[in-house]
Enzyme design. Structure first.
Site, PDB file in Angstrom:
ATOM      1  N   ALA A  21      -7.895   2.737   8.584  1.00  0.00           N
ATOM      2  CA  ALA A  21      -7.856   2.259   9.967  1.00  0.00           C
ATOM      3  C   ALA A  21      -8.370   3.387  10.852  1.00  0.00           C
ATOM      4  O   ALA A  21      -7.709   4.424  10.993  1.00  0.00           O
ATOM      5  CB  ALA A  21      -6.442   1.862  10.359  1.00  0.00           C
ATOM      6  N   ARG A  37       0.845  -1.195   0.000  1.00  0.00           N
ATOM      7  CA  ARG A  37       0.000   0.000   0.000  1.00  0.00           C
ATOM      8  C   ARG A  37       0.874   1.236   0.000  1.00  0.00           C
ATOM      9  O   ARG A  37       2.081   1.183   0.252  1.00  0.00           O
ATOM     10  CB  ARG A  37      -0.908   0.017   1.231  1.00  0.00           C
ATOM     11  CG  ARG A  37      -0.156   0.078   2.551  1.00  0.00           C
ATOM     12  CD  ARG A  37      -1.031   0.574   3.696  1.00  0.00           C
ATOM     13  NE  ARG A  37      -0.381   0.393   4.978  1.00  0.00           N
ATOM     14  CZ  ARG A  37       0.572   1.168   5.471  1.00  0.00           C
ATOM     15  NH1 ARG A  37       1.035   2.185   4.760  1.00  0.00           N
ATOM     16  NH2 ARG A  37       1.097   0.934   6.663  1.00  0.00           N
ATOM     17  N   GLY A  38       0.245   2.394  -0.224  1.00  0.00           N
ATOM     18  CA  GLY A  38       0.952   3.647  -0.083  1.00  0.00           C
ATOM     19  C   GLY A  38       1.150   3.973   1.391  1.00  0.00           C
ATOM     20  O   GLY A  38       0.548   3.361   2.271  1.00  0.00           O
ATOM     21  N   ILE A  95       4.538   3.688   8.056  1.00  0.00           N
ATOM     22  CA  ILE A  95       4.237   2.667   9.051  1.00  0.00           C
ATOM     23  C   ILE A  95       3.011   3.051   9.874  1.00  0.00           C
ATOM     24  O   ILE A  95       2.794   4.227  10.172  1.00  0.00           O
ATOM     25  CB  ILE A  95       5.447   2.432   9.984  1.00  0.00           C
ATOM     26  CG1 ILE A  95       5.261   1.158  10.815  1.00  0.00           C
ATOM     27  CG2 ILE A  95       5.715   3.640  10.877  1.00  0.00           C
ATOM     28  CD1 ILE A  95       6.532   0.681  11.499  1.00  0.00           C
ATOM     29  N   THR A  96       2.202   2.063  10.215  1.00  0.00           N
ATOM     30  CA  THR A  96       1.073   2.290  11.107  1.00  0.00           C
ATOM     31  C   THR A  96       0.866   1.065  11.981  1.00  0.00           C
ATOM     32  O   THR A  96       1.513   0.030  11.803  1.00  0.00           O
ATOM     33  CB  THR A  96      -0.211   2.652  10.341  1.00  0.00           C
ATOM     34  OG1 THR A  96      -1.172   3.203  11.261  1.00  0.00           O
ATOM     35  CG2 THR A  96      -0.816   1.441   9.646  1.00  0.00           C
ATOM     36  N   TYR A  97      -0.038   1.198  12.935  1.00  0.00           N
ATOM     37  CA  TYR A  97      -0.271   0.180  13.964  1.00  0.00           C
ATOM     38  C   TYR A  97      -1.719  -0.266  13.923  1.00  0.00           C
ATOM     39  O   TYR A  97      -2.627   0.552  13.764  1.00  0.00           O
ATOM     40  CB  TYR A  97       0.056   0.785  15.336  1.00  0.00           C
ATOM     41  CG  TYR A  97      -0.232  -0.098  16.520  1.00  0.00           C
ATOM     42  CD1 TYR A  97       0.443  -1.299  16.708  1.00  0.00           C
ATOM     43  CD2 TYR A  97      -1.166   0.286  17.485  1.00  0.00           C
ATOM     44  CE1 TYR A  97       0.186  -2.098  17.813  1.00  0.00           C
ATOM     45  CE2 TYR A  97      -1.424  -0.496  18.596  1.00  0.00           C
ATOM     46  CZ  TYR A  97      -0.743  -1.692  18.752  1.00  0.00           C
ATOM     47  OH  TYR A  97      -0.998  -2.483  19.856  1.00  0.00           O
ATOM     48  N   HIS A  98      -1.920  -1.568  14.045  1.00  0.00           N
ATOM     49  CA  HIS A  98      -3.268  -2.127  14.128  1.00  0.00           C
ATOM     50  C   HIS A  98      -3.398  -2.934  15.416  1.00  0.00           C
ATOM     51  O   HIS A  98      -2.451  -3.614  15.831  1.00  0.00           O
ATOM     52  CB  HIS A  98      -3.555  -3.045  12.941  1.00  0.00           C
ATOM     53  CG  HIS A  98      -3.396  -2.395  11.604  1.00  0.00           C
ATOM     54  ND1 HIS A  98      -4.143  -1.306  11.208  1.00  0.00           N
ATOM     55  CD2 HIS A  98      -2.569  -2.678  10.566  1.00  0.00           C
ATOM     56  CE1 HIS A  98      -3.789  -0.954   9.982  1.00  0.00           C
ATOM     57  NE2 HIS A  98      -2.831  -1.768   9.575  1.00  0.00           N
ATOM     58  N   CYS A 145       2.779   6.906  10.480  1.00  0.00           N
ATOM     59  CA  CYS A 145       2.738   7.393   9.100  1.00  0.00           C
ATOM     60  C   CYS A 145       4.021   8.121   8.710  1.00  0.00           C
ATOM     61  O   CYS A 145       4.036   8.921   7.767  1.00  0.00           O
ATOM     62  CB  CYS A 145       1.520   8.292   8.872  1.00  0.00           C
ATOM     63  SG  CYS A 145      -0.037   7.501   9.332  1.00  0.00           S
ATOM     64  N   GLY A 150      -6.728   0.080   2.632  1.00  0.00           N
ATOM     65  CA  GLY A 150      -7.855   0.972   2.898  1.00  0.00           C
ATOM     66  C   GLY A 150      -7.637   1.888   4.081  1.00  0.00           C
ATOM     67  O   GLY A 150      -6.726   2.707   4.077  1.00  0.00           O
TER      68      GLY A 150
END
EC number: 2.3.1.181
Length: 211
Positions: free
Chosen positions: A148, A66-67, A70-73, A164, A146
Site C-alpha cells: 500500500a 497476511r503478515g 493493522i493498516t489503513y486503506h 503496523c 502485497g
C-alpha cells in the site's frame, strides 16, 4: 504477467478476486497477475495484529491472513496485490518482500522522493515518515496481499490506529512530501514499470536451469 487495474473497489470484493486468481494460478490455469486498486476507507488487521492498535472503531475492520499488524486503506493510496508463483521462484518469501520494497523505492524516486528500508521493519520509509506498508501471504506458494503506497490520500485515518502496530509511527505520502499534486495515474505507471523490470531479474527456476 497480467496487469489488472481495478479502479476503486471494496476490500471484500478485491479479496475474493485474489482468492480466485490464486487458486487458478496454483492450478496452472491463469497467468501471474498484478492487481492494482484503491479501496474505500477500511482497516485491515494481519495475522500478528492486535485490536488494541485500533483507537477508533468507526471505520470497517477486516481481519485477514497476511503478515503484519493493522493498516489503513483509502482512495488516494495505491494498493498492489502481486499474485506470483513463488514455487517457481525459489520459495523465498523474504526475498519477495525485499523485491516489493525495491519496486516502491524506485517508483518514489521517480517523483523526487527518497525512500529507504529500516532494519528489522518491512515497508518503505522516508525522513518524513513511513510511505508504504507491505504485508504478504501465500497459498500453495502463490502470493497474495502485497503493498500500500501512500500517494495522495487523506492521512487522518492513520491517526486512529498505531500503524503496523508501531506506537508513534508517522505516516506520510508522496503528495505531502513533495508539497504538490501527485498524479495517481503516473505513479501507477511507474510502479508497473519497475515491477516488470525488476521481476525480469528474478528468473523462475526453470529458466535458471537452462542458463
Amino acid at each position: 504477467m497480467e496487469i489488472k487495474d481495478l479502479g476503486v473497489m471494496p476490500y471484500a470484493e478485491a479479496y475474493a478476486l485474489q482468492e480466485q486468481l490464486v487458486r487458478d494460478i496454483a492450478a496452472g490455469s491463469a497467468p501471474e497477475t498484478l492487481l492494482l486498486v484503491e479501496h474505500p476507507p477500511v482497516y485491515t488487521l494481519g495475522r500478528s495484529g492486535h485490536m488494541e492498535n485500533l483507537l477508533d472503531d468507526s471505520i470497517e475492520v477486516v481481519s485477514i491472513n497476511r503478515g503484519g499488524d493493522i493498516t489503513y486503506h483509502a482512495p488516494g493510496q495505491l494498493v498492489g496485490y502481486p499474485l506470483l508463483n513463488l514455487g517457481l521462484r525459489g520459495r523465498d518469501l523474504r526475498h519477495y518482500l525485499r523485491f516489493l520494497e525495491e519496486v516502491l523505492i524506485a517508483a518514489a524516486a521517480d517523483t523526487g522522493v527518497e525512500g529507504f528500508r529500516r532494519e528489522g521493519k518491512t515497508g518503505v520509509w522516508t525522513e518524513q515518515g513511513k510511505l508504504a506498508s507491505i504485508g504478504a501471504g501465500a497459498r500453495r506458494w502463490v502470493t497474495m496481499h502485497g503493498f500500500a503506497l501512500n500517494v495522495c490520500l487523506d492521512l487522518s485515518g492513520f491517526s486512529r490506529i498505531h500503524p503496523c502496530g508501531i506506537v508513534g509511527c508517522t505516516m506520510t505520502s508522496l503528495q505531502q512530501i513533495t508539497g504538490q499534486p501527485v498524479s495517481m495515474a503516473q505513479v501507477k505507471a511507474r510502479v508497473v514499470y519497475h515491477f516488470q523490470s525488476l521481476l525480469k531479474t528474478w528468473l523462475p527456476l526453470a529458466q535458471v536451469a537452462t542458463l
